[in-house]
Design a protein around this motif. Structure first.
Motif, PDB file in Angstrom:
ATOM      1  N   GLN A 241      -7.632 -28.144  39.729  1.00 33.73           N
ATOM      2  CA  GLN A 241      -8.044 -26.883  39.100  1.00 33.73           C
ATOM      3  C   GLN A 241      -8.050 -27.054  37.754  1.00 33.73           C
ATOM      4  O   GLN A 241      -7.178 -27.596  37.107  1.00 33.73           O
ATOM      5  CB  GLN A 241      -7.317 -25.627  39.624  1.00 33.73           C
ATOM      6  CG  GLN A 241      -8.159 -24.438  39.327  1.00 33.73           C
ATOM      7  CD  GLN A 241      -9.454 -24.110  40.134  1.00 33.73           C
ATOM      8  OE1 GLN A 241      -9.382 -24.930  41.061  1.00 33.73           O
ATOM      9  NE2 GLN A 241     -10.043 -23.192  39.624  1.00 33.73           N
ATOM     10  N   VAL A 242      -8.938 -26.355  36.764  1.00 33.90           N
ATOM     11  CA  VAL A 242      -8.746 -26.509  35.303  1.00 33.90           C
ATOM     12  C   VAL A 242      -8.900 -25.325  34.706  1.00 33.90           C
ATOM     13  O   VAL A 242      -9.594 -24.337  35.278  1.00 33.90           O
ATOM     14  CB  VAL A 242     -10.380 -27.390  34.876  1.00 33.90           C
ATOM     15  CG1 VAL A 242     -10.266 -27.257  33.283  1.00 33.90           C
ATOM     16  CG2 VAL A 242     -10.303 -28.583  35.450  1.00 33.90           C
ATOM     17  N   GLN A 243      -8.064 -25.030  33.782  1.00 36.47           N
ATOM     18  CA  GLN A 243      -8.025 -23.800  32.951  1.00 36.47           C
ATOM     19  C   GLN A 243      -8.691 -23.801  31.600  1.00 36.47           C
ATOM     20  O   GLN A 243      -8.471 -24.965  31.030  1.00 36.47           O
ATOM     21  CB  GLN A 243      -6.567 -23.173  32.923  1.00 36.47           C
ATOM     22  CG  GLN A 243      -6.019 -22.920  34.356  1.00 36.47           C
ATOM     23  CD  GLN A 243      -5.475 -24.021  34.819  1.00 36.47           C
ATOM     24  OE1 GLN A 243      -4.976 -25.117  34.477  1.00 36.47           O
ATOM     25  NE2 GLN A 243      -5.776 -24.127  36.543  1.00 36.47           N
TER      26      GLN A 243
ATOM     27  N   PHE B  60      -8.622 -34.269  35.520  1.00 40.77           N
ATOM     28  CA  PHE B  60     -10.008 -34.194  35.654  1.00 40.77           C
ATOM     29  C   PHE B  60     -10.507 -34.912  34.287  1.00 40.77           C
ATOM     30  O   PHE B  60      -9.842 -35.335  33.366  1.00 40.77           O
ATOM     31  CB  PHE B  60     -10.039 -32.592  35.349  1.00 40.77           C
ATOM     32  CG  PHE B  60      -9.582 -32.149  33.871  1.00 40.77           C
ATOM     33  CD1 PHE B  60      -8.410 -31.709  33.688  1.00 40.77           C
ATOM     34  CD2 PHE B  60     -10.471 -31.977  32.967  1.00 40.77           C
ATOM     35  CE1 PHE B  60      -7.737 -31.150  32.615  1.00 40.77           C
ATOM     36  CE2 PHE B  60      -9.892 -31.487  31.390  1.00 40.77           C
ATOM     37  CZ  PHE B  60      -8.706 -31.059  31.453  1.00 40.77           C
ATOM     38  N   THR B  61     -11.712 -35.126  34.420  1.00 46.64           N
ATOM     39  CA  THR B  61     -12.683 -35.778  33.437  1.00 46.64           C
ATOM     40  C   THR B  61     -13.647 -34.667  32.994  1.00 46.64           C
ATOM     41  O   THR B  61     -14.342 -34.189  33.613  1.00 46.64           O
ATOM     42  CB  THR B  61     -13.255 -37.093  33.935  1.00 46.64           C
ATOM     43  OG1 THR B  61     -12.299 -37.999  34.488  1.00 46.64           O
ATOM     44  CG2 THR B  61     -14.170 -37.525  32.958  1.00 46.64           C
ATOM     45  N   ILE B  62     -13.748 -34.662  31.650  1.00 47.00           N
ATOM     46  CA  ILE B  62     -14.612 -33.785  30.936  1.00 47.00           C
ATOM     47  C   ILE B  62     -15.813 -34.755  30.633  1.00 47.00           C
ATOM     48  O   ILE B  62     -16.052 -35.943  29.987  1.00 47.00           O
ATOM     49  CB  ILE B  62     -14.124 -33.284  29.598  1.00 47.00           C
ATOM     50  CG1 ILE B  62     -12.747 -32.366  29.702  1.00 47.00           C
ATOM     51  CG2 ILE B  62     -14.984 -32.246  28.962  1.00 47.00           C
ATOM     52  CD1 ILE B  62     -12.187 -32.136  28.615  1.00 47.00           C
ATOM     53  N   TYR B  63     -17.122 -34.278  31.077  1.00 40.34           N
ATOM     54  CA  TYR B  63     -18.269 -35.025  30.776  1.00 40.34           C
ATOM     55  C   TYR B  63     -19.076 -34.147  29.521  1.00 40.34           C
ATOM     56  O   TYR B  63     -19.834 -34.796  29.007  1.00 40.34           O
ATOM     57  CB  TYR B  63     -19.280 -35.069  31.958  1.00 40.34           C
ATOM     58  CG  TYR B  63     -18.752 -36.290  33.030  1.00 40.34           C
ATOM     59  CD1 TYR B  63     -17.808 -35.747  33.968  1.00 40.34           C
ATOM     60  CD2 TYR B  63     -18.953 -37.473  32.742  1.00 40.34           C
ATOM     61  CE1 TYR B  63     -17.172 -36.743  34.780  1.00 40.34           C
ATOM     62  CE2 TYR B  63     -18.470 -38.366  33.617  1.00 40.34           C
ATOM     63  CZ  TYR B  63     -17.540 -38.058  34.613  1.00 40.34           C
ATOM     64  OH  TYR B  63     -17.246 -39.213  35.472  1.00 40.34           O
ATOM     65  N   ALA B  64     -18.810 -32.887  29.651  1.00 37.19           N
ATOM     66  CA  ALA B  64     -19.561 -32.129  28.787  1.00 37.19           C
ATOM     67  C   ALA B  64     -18.737 -30.683  28.628  1.00 37.19           C
ATOM     68  O   ALA B  64     -18.097 -30.220  29.506  1.00 37.19           O
ATOM     69  CB  ALA B  64     -21.080 -31.622  29.064  1.00 37.19           C
ATOM     70  N   MET B  65     -18.987 -29.959  27.422  1.00 43.05           N
ATOM     71  CA  MET B  65     -18.535 -28.685  27.212  1.00 43.05           C
ATOM     72  C   MET B  65     -19.744 -28.040  26.331  1.00 43.05           C
ATOM     73  O   MET B  65     -20.389 -28.340  25.579  1.00 43.05           O
ATOM     74  CB  MET B  65     -17.165 -28.675  26.438  1.00 43.05           C
ATOM     75  CG  MET B  65     -15.922 -29.311  27.304  1.00 43.05           C
ATOM     76  SD  MET B  65     -14.504 -28.688  26.659  1.00 43.05           S
ATOM     77  CE  MET B  65     -14.264 -27.054  27.075  1.00 43.05           C
ATOM     78  N   GLY B  66     -19.443 -26.579  26.622  1.00 44.84           N
ATOM     79  CA  GLY B  66     -20.370 -25.755  26.079  1.00 44.84           C
ATOM     80  C   GLY B  66     -19.997 -24.458  25.438  1.00 44.84           C
ATOM     81  O   GLY B  66     -18.967 -24.159  26.076  1.00 44.84           O
ATOM     82  N   TRP B  67     -20.754 -23.556  24.725  1.00 45.94           N
ATOM     83  CA  TRP B  67     -20.370 -22.302  24.137  1.00 45.94           C
ATOM     84  C   TRP B  67     -21.772 -21.622  24.633  1.00 45.94           C
ATOM     85  O   TRP B  67     -22.928 -21.859  24.512  1.00 45.94           O
ATOM     86  CB  TRP B  67     -20.539 -22.196  22.932  1.00 45.94           C
ATOM     87  CG  TRP B  67     -18.770 -22.543  22.350  1.00 45.94           C
ATOM     88  CD1 TRP B  67     -18.545 -23.941  21.884  1.00 45.94           C
ATOM     89  CD2 TRP B  67     -17.627 -22.009  22.644  1.00 45.94           C
ATOM     90  NE1 TRP B  67     -17.379 -24.098  21.580  1.00 45.94           N
ATOM     91  CE2 TRP B  67     -16.660 -23.013  22.081  1.00 45.94           C
ATOM     92  CE3 TRP B  67     -17.228 -20.793  22.962  1.00 45.94           C
ATOM     93  CZ2 TRP B  67     -15.336 -22.561  21.900  1.00 45.94           C
ATOM     94  CZ3 TRP B  67     -16.073 -20.401  22.886  1.00 45.94           C
ATOM     95  CH2 TRP B  67     -14.879 -21.454  22.445  1.00 45.94           C
ATOM     96  N   PHE B  68     -21.283 -20.499  25.539  1.00 41.64           N
ATOM     97  CA  PHE B  68     -22.094 -19.548  25.901  1.00 41.64           C
ATOM     98  C   PHE B  68     -21.940 -18.275  25.158  1.00 41.64           C
ATOM     99  O   PHE B  68     -20.805 -17.884  24.761  1.00 41.64           O
ATOM    100  CB  PHE B  68     -22.526 -19.370  27.250  1.00 41.64           C
ATOM    101  CG  PHE B  68     -23.145 -20.404  27.755  1.00 41.64           C
ATOM    102  CD1 PHE B  68     -22.599 -21.734  28.132  1.00 41.64           C
ATOM    103  CD2 PHE B  68     -24.397 -20.728  28.440  1.00 41.64           C
ATOM    104  CE1 PHE B  68     -23.319 -22.996  28.663  1.00 41.64           C
ATOM    105  CE2 PHE B  68     -25.244 -21.653  28.945  1.00 41.64           C
ATOM    106  CZ  PHE B  68     -24.346 -22.936  28.985  1.00 41.64           C
ATOM    107  N   ARG B  69     -22.794 -17.121  25.127  1.00 41.53           N
ATOM    108  CA  ARG B  69     -22.374 -15.860  24.476  1.00 41.53           C
ATOM    109  C   ARG B  69     -23.286 -14.689  25.366  1.00 41.53           C
ATOM    110  O   ARG B  69     -24.306 -15.033  25.930  1.00 41.53           O
ATOM    111  CB  ARG B  69     -22.706 -15.730  23.291  1.00 41.53           C
ATOM    112  CG  ARG B  69     -24.289 -15.974  22.974  1.00 41.53           C
ATOM    113  CD  ARG B  69     -24.297 -15.733  21.105  1.00 41.53           C
ATOM    114  NE  ARG B  69     -25.662 -15.779  20.720  1.00 41.53           N
ATOM    115  CZ  ARG B  69     -25.945 -15.932  19.503  1.00 41.53           C
ATOM    116  NH1 ARG B  69     -25.265 -16.086  18.542  1.00 41.53           N
ATOM    117  NH2 ARG B  69     -27.311 -15.862  18.980  1.00 41.53           N
TER     118      ARG B  69
END
Length: 128
Positions: free
Chosen positions: A1-3, A29-38
């Motif tokens: 699980q990721v927080q 865990f391995t991060i492939y991408a991150m993003g910001w939404f609003r």
């Protein structure tokens, strides 16, 4: 699980700047991408910016290009969104998102189904 834990939101006058951060933590865990939404009141959630973790490739919504910058700190598993020249229409709850599923193409993911973990959100309010 990721927080995911966001920080840095607040109230700023139009034309001002803010930086929001999002730190990811968890087991293996391995991060492939991150993003910001609003999401603004009464509106649908929209993509703001995204970044591919390994290569640093970035993508932006047209409404924020030239004003917002997404960046990452790989060692800290943290993504940042530097917001300059803020406008009242930037007022929204900003959520970060993380993708731990293997990437399927080389670009960023400008849609919410591209991510499988979400933060709780941080409020950004821009006064006129």
């Amino acid at each position: 699980q990721v927080q995911l834990v966001e920080s840095g939101g607040g109230l700023v006058q139009a034309g001002g700047s803010l930086r929001v951060s999002c730190a990811a933590s968890g087991d293996s865990f391995t991060i492939y991408a991150m993003g910001w939404f609003r999401q603004a009141p009464g509106k649908e959630r929209e993509f703001v910016a995204g970044i591919r973790w390994r290569y640093g490739t970035t993508g932006y919504a047209d409404s924020v290009k030239g004003r917002f910058t997404i960046s990452r700190d790989n060692a800290k598993n943290t993504v940042y969104l530097q917001m300059n020249s803020l406008k009242p229409e930037d007022t929204a709850v900003y959520n970060c998102a993380l993708r731990t599923r293997p990437a399927t193409y080389t670009g960023t993911y400008p849609y919410d189904t591209g991510y499988n973990y979400w933060g709780q959100g941080t409020q950004v309010t821009v006064s006129s």
